[in-house]
Design a protein around this motif. Structure first.
Motif, PDB file in Angstrom:
ATOM      1  N   ASP A 106       0.821  -1.210   0.000  1.00 38.81           N
ATOM      2  CA  ASP A 106       0.000   0.000   0.000  1.00 38.81           C
ATOM      3  C   ASP A 106       0.857   1.264   0.000  1.00 38.81           C
ATOM      4  OD1 ASP A 106      -2.210  -1.555  -0.060  1.00 38.81           O
ATOM      5  OD2 ASP A 106      -2.760  -1.291   2.040  1.00 38.81           O
ATOM      6  N   PHE A 107       1.985   1.212   0.709  1.00 39.33           N
ATOM      7  CA  PHE A 107       2.879   2.365   0.733  1.00 39.33           C
ATOM      8  C   PHE A 107       3.436   2.645  -0.661  1.00 39.33           C
ATOM      9  CE2 PHE A 107       7.334   3.894   1.203  1.00 39.33           C
ATOM     10  CZ  PHE A 107       7.050   5.161   1.674  1.00 39.33           C
ATOM     11  N   ARG A 108       3.786   1.588  -1.363  1.00 33.38           N
ATOM     12  CA  ARG A 108       4.296   1.765  -2.724  1.00 33.38           C
ATOM     13  C   ARG A 108       3.211   2.330  -3.627  1.00 33.38           C
ATOM     14  NH1 ARG A 108       7.872  -2.528  -6.269  1.00 33.38           N
ATOM     15  NH2 ARG A 108       8.124  -1.196  -8.086  1.00 33.38           N
ATOM     16  N   ARG A 109       1.967   1.892  -3.404  1.00 34.44           N
ATOM     17  CA  ARG A 109       0.846   2.431  -4.183  1.00 34.44           C
ATOM     18  C   ARG A 109       0.671   3.928  -3.910  1.00 34.44           C
ATOM     19  NH1 ARG A 109      -4.916   2.099  -3.212  1.00 34.44           N
ATOM     20  NH2 ARG A 109      -4.460   0.925  -1.327  1.00 34.44           N
ATOM     21  N   PHE A 110       0.847   4.320  -2.646  1.00 35.38           N
ATOM     22  CA  PHE A 110       0.702   5.730  -2.262  1.00 35.38           C
ATOM     23  C   PHE A 110       1.793   6.580  -2.906  1.00 35.38           C
ATOM     24  CE2 PHE A 110       1.952   9.172   0.628  1.00 35.38           C
ATOM     25  CZ  PHE A 110       0.770   9.881   0.727  1.00 35.38           C
ATOM     26  N   THR A 111       3.045   6.133  -2.796  1.00 39.84           N
ATOM     27  CA  THR A 111       4.154   6.926  -3.329  1.00 39.84           C
ATOM     28  C   THR A 111       4.254   6.833  -4.845  1.00 39.84           C
ATOM     29  OG1 THR A 111       5.694   5.073  -3.015  1.00 39.84           O
ATOM     30  CG2 THR A 111       5.498   6.674  -1.217  1.00 39.84           C
ATOM     31  N   GLY A 112       3.619   5.796  -5.420  1.00 33.68           N
ATOM     32  CA  GLY A 112       3.730   5.599  -6.862  1.00 33.68           C
ATOM     33  C   GLY A 112       2.651   6.287  -7.676  1.00 33.68           C
ATOM     34  N   LEU A 113       1.808   7.104  -7.010  1.00 33.29           N
ATOM     35  CA  LEU A 113       0.788   7.831  -7.778  1.00 33.29           C
ATOM     36  C   LEU A 113       1.466   8.716  -8.822  1.00 33.29           C
ATOM     37  CD1 LEU A 113      -1.724   8.964  -4.998  1.00 33.29           C
ATOM     38  CD2 LEU A 113      -2.128   7.258  -6.778  1.00 33.29           C
ATOM     39  N   PRO A 114       1.075   8.602 -10.082  1.00 35.29           N
ATOM     40  CA  PRO A 114       1.712   9.427 -11.111  1.00 35.29           C
ATOM     41  C   PRO A 114       1.234  10.871 -11.029  1.00 35.29           C
ATOM     42  CG  PRO A 114      -0.083   8.172 -12.056  1.00 35.29           C
ATOM     43  CD  PRO A 114       0.045   7.703 -10.633  1.00 35.29           C
ATOM     44  N   PRO A 115       1.931  11.796 -11.690  1.00 37.82           N
ATOM     45  CA  PRO A 115       1.430  13.170 -11.758  1.00 37.82           C
ATOM     46  C   PRO A 115       0.033  13.201 -12.360  1.00 37.82           C
ATOM     47  CG  PRO A 115       3.681  13.049 -12.573  1.00 37.82           C
ATOM     48  CD  PRO A 115       3.216  11.629 -12.393  1.00 37.82           C
ATOM     49  N   LEU A 116      -0.772  14.163 -11.932  1.00 36.83           N
ATOM     50  CA  LEU A 116      -2.134  14.259 -12.440  1.00 36.83           C
ATOM     51  C   LEU A 116      -2.144  14.494 -13.946  1.00 36.83           C
ATOM     52  CD1 LEU A 116      -3.803  16.501  -9.701  1.00 36.83           C
ATOM     53  CD2 LEU A 116      -3.952  14.015  -9.946  1.00 36.83           C
ATOM     54  N   SER A 117      -3.038  13.785 -14.625  1.00 30.28           N
ATOM     55  CA  SER A 117      -3.245  13.977 -16.051  1.00 30.28           C
ATOM     56  C   SER A 117      -4.646  14.557 -16.226  1.00 30.28           C
ATOM     57  CB  SER A 117      -3.114  12.638 -16.789  1.00 30.28           C
ATOM     58  OG  SER A 117      -3.360  12.804 -18.172  1.00 30.28           O
ATOM     59  N   LEU A 118      -4.720  15.887 -16.280  1.00 33.83           N
ATOM     60  CA  LEU A 118      -6.011  16.580 -16.249  1.00 33.83           C
ATOM     61  C   LEU A 118      -6.671  16.611 -17.619  1.00 33.83           C
ATOM     62  CD1 LEU A 118      -5.060  19.603 -13.967  1.00 33.83           C
ATOM     63  CD2 LEU A 118      -6.129  17.447 -13.289  1.00 33.83           C
ATOM     64  N   GLN A 119      -7.990  16.449 -17.593  1.00 35.26           N
ATOM     65  CA  GLN A 119      -8.794  16.605 -18.802  1.00 35.26           C
ATOM     66  C   GLN A 119     -10.208  17.000 -18.404  1.00 35.26           C
ATOM     67  OE1 GLN A 119      -9.961  12.476 -20.406  1.00 35.26           O
ATOM     68  NE2 GLN A 119      -8.023  12.074 -19.341  1.00 35.26           N
ATOM     69  N   LYS A 120     -10.898  17.658 -19.327  1.00 35.74           N
ATOM     70  CA  LYS A 120     -12.278  18.049 -19.059  1.00 35.74           C
ATOM     71  C   LYS A 120     -13.140  16.811 -18.872  1.00 35.74           C
ATOM     72  CE  LYS A 120     -12.808  22.606 -19.174  1.00 35.74           C
ATOM     73  NZ  LYS A 120     -13.516  23.372 -18.116  1.00 35.74           N
ATOM     74  N   CYS A 121     -13.851  16.764 -17.747  1.00 36.65           N
ATOM     75  CA  CYS A 121     -14.628  15.575 -17.416  1.00 36.65           C
ATOM     76  C   CYS A 121     -16.049  15.934 -17.022  1.00 36.65           C
ATOM     77  CB  CYS A 121     -13.980  14.811 -16.250  1.00 36.65           C
ATOM     78  SG  CYS A 121     -12.348  14.150 -16.601  1.00 36.65           S
ATOM     79  N   ASN A 122     -16.939  15.020 -17.294  1.00 32.07           N
ATOM     80  CA  ASN A 122     -18.302  15.093 -16.780  1.00 32.07           C
ATOM     81  C   ASN A 122     -18.281  14.416 -15.415  1.00 32.07           C
ATOM     82  OD1 ASN A 122     -20.995  14.520 -16.087  1.00 32.07           O
ATOM     83  ND2 ASN A 122     -21.614  14.427 -18.233  1.00 32.07           N
ATOM     84  N   LEU A 123     -18.230  15.229 -14.356  1.00 34.22           N
ATOM     85  CA  LEU A 123     -18.081  14.688 -13.013  1.00 34.22           C
ATOM     86  C   LEU A 123     -19.246  13.781 -12.637  1.00 34.22           C
ATOM     87  CD1 LEU A 123     -16.532  14.487 -10.391  1.00 34.22           C
ATOM     88  CD2 LEU A 123     -17.589  16.635  -9.641  1.00 34.22           C
ATOM     89  N   GLY A 124     -20.454  14.171 -13.034  1.00 31.32           N
ATOM     90  CA  GLY A 124     -21.610  13.343 -12.727  1.00 31.32           C
ATOM     91  C   GLY A 124     -21.470  11.944 -13.301  1.00 31.32           C
ATOM     92  N   ALA A 125     -20.970  11.858 -14.526  1.00 32.40           N
ATOM     93  CA  ALA A 125     -20.795  10.553 -15.166  1.00 32.40           C
ATOM     94  C   ALA A 125     -19.738   9.734 -14.438  1.00 32.40           C
ATOM     95  CB  ALA A 125     -20.409  10.742 -16.633  1.00 32.40           C
TER      96      ALA A 125
END
Length: 263
Positions: A106-125
């Motif tokens: 779990d620690f590796r999963r936490f530290t291994g989060l990649p940089p955010l890849s932002l895009q326009k999203c329909n949050l409701g969907a």
């Protein structure tokens, strides 16, 4: 039969702690000897350090686990009360080793989060997609899922990481309702922000726990590792938002996410 000192849980636990301390010291020394970096380079250096740390700790853990297995096989052939007691203790050490391995994962999963890849999203969907995935499990626990989703504007998000964060919150909420209850997901636009509430009717959270529940490695569950909610906080704050909890013991809990519509 003679019982060696290393067959007792306390000694085994101390060995593991010593291994962890020595390993961390070695990795820390390597980190200090490296040139400093900024931005993505610093993030990648941190991730590499975490991977190295996990690898260095897992090696001795695996060795300890293998030796415990050999001890258990030897003890299983000995018929004595003392051997039986020691066998129970070695199995307890094995359980703790498995737990440490899960923490490392779990620690590796936490530290291994990649940089955010932002895009326009329909949050409701996105919310509906997560709910459709998690609702069968909730219903199997006798939990009613209520959707209160208003019309939401498009927003820049990393869809994968946001869905992971919301999934973690929903799982945490359902686990708080061991005898069933109601899970409400409410989302609305408010003062230039999106506000998303995950509300349960579970056992609630005391104020001292609420203040720490998003801290890395803090948990109250017997088999918890304290990483899931830390991931939530990291992802939401990475989007420029915030996460908070409102709760009282035996009165359920509401975890609120606030994310700006325009970053």
């Amino acid at each position: 039969m003679d019982i060696a000192w290393w067959q007792f849980p306390l000694a085994g636990s101390l060995i593991i702690l010593v291994v962890l301390a020595i390993t961390f010291g070695v990795i820390r020394a390597r980190q200090c000897s490296r040139p400093t970096a900024t931005g993505n380079d610093a993030s990648e250096q941190s991730n590499a350090l975490a991977r190295e740390l996990v690898h260095e700790i897992r090696n001795p853990l695996n060795s300890v686990g293998l030796n415990l297995q050999l001890i258990e096989e030897d003890l299983a052939t000995v018929e004595s009360r003392k051997a039986s007691e020691v066998l129970k203790r070695t199995r307890r050490i094995r359980i703790e080793i498995e737990r440490l391995n899960q923490i490392l994962t779990d620690f590796r999963r936490f530290t291994g989060l990649p940089p955010l890849s932002l895009q326009k999203c329909n949050l409701g969907a996105l919310i509906v997609e997560v709910l459709e995935f998690t609702e069968p499990e909730a219903q199997s626990r006798n939990i009613t899922v209520v959707r209160e989703l208003q019309d939401l504007p498009s927003i820049e998000l990393d869809p994968d990481q946001f869905k992971q964060a919301l999934w973690n919150l929903i799982i945490n909420a359902t686990q708080a309702m061991e005898t069933g209850g109601t899970l409400t997901i409410h989302a609305s636009a408010l003062n230039g922000n999106i506000k998303l509430d995950v509300r349960d009717t579970g056992v609630g959270i005391s104020p001292d726990i609420a203040d720490r529940m998003f801290d890395l490695f803090f948990h109250t569950k017997e088999n918890g590792t304290g990483v899931g909610l830390a991931i939530v906080k990291r992802v939401i704050e990475g989007h420029g938002g915030s996460v908070s909890v409102d709760s009282l013991p035996n009165q359920g809990a509401t975890v609120s996410i606030v994310i700006p519509i325009n970053r």
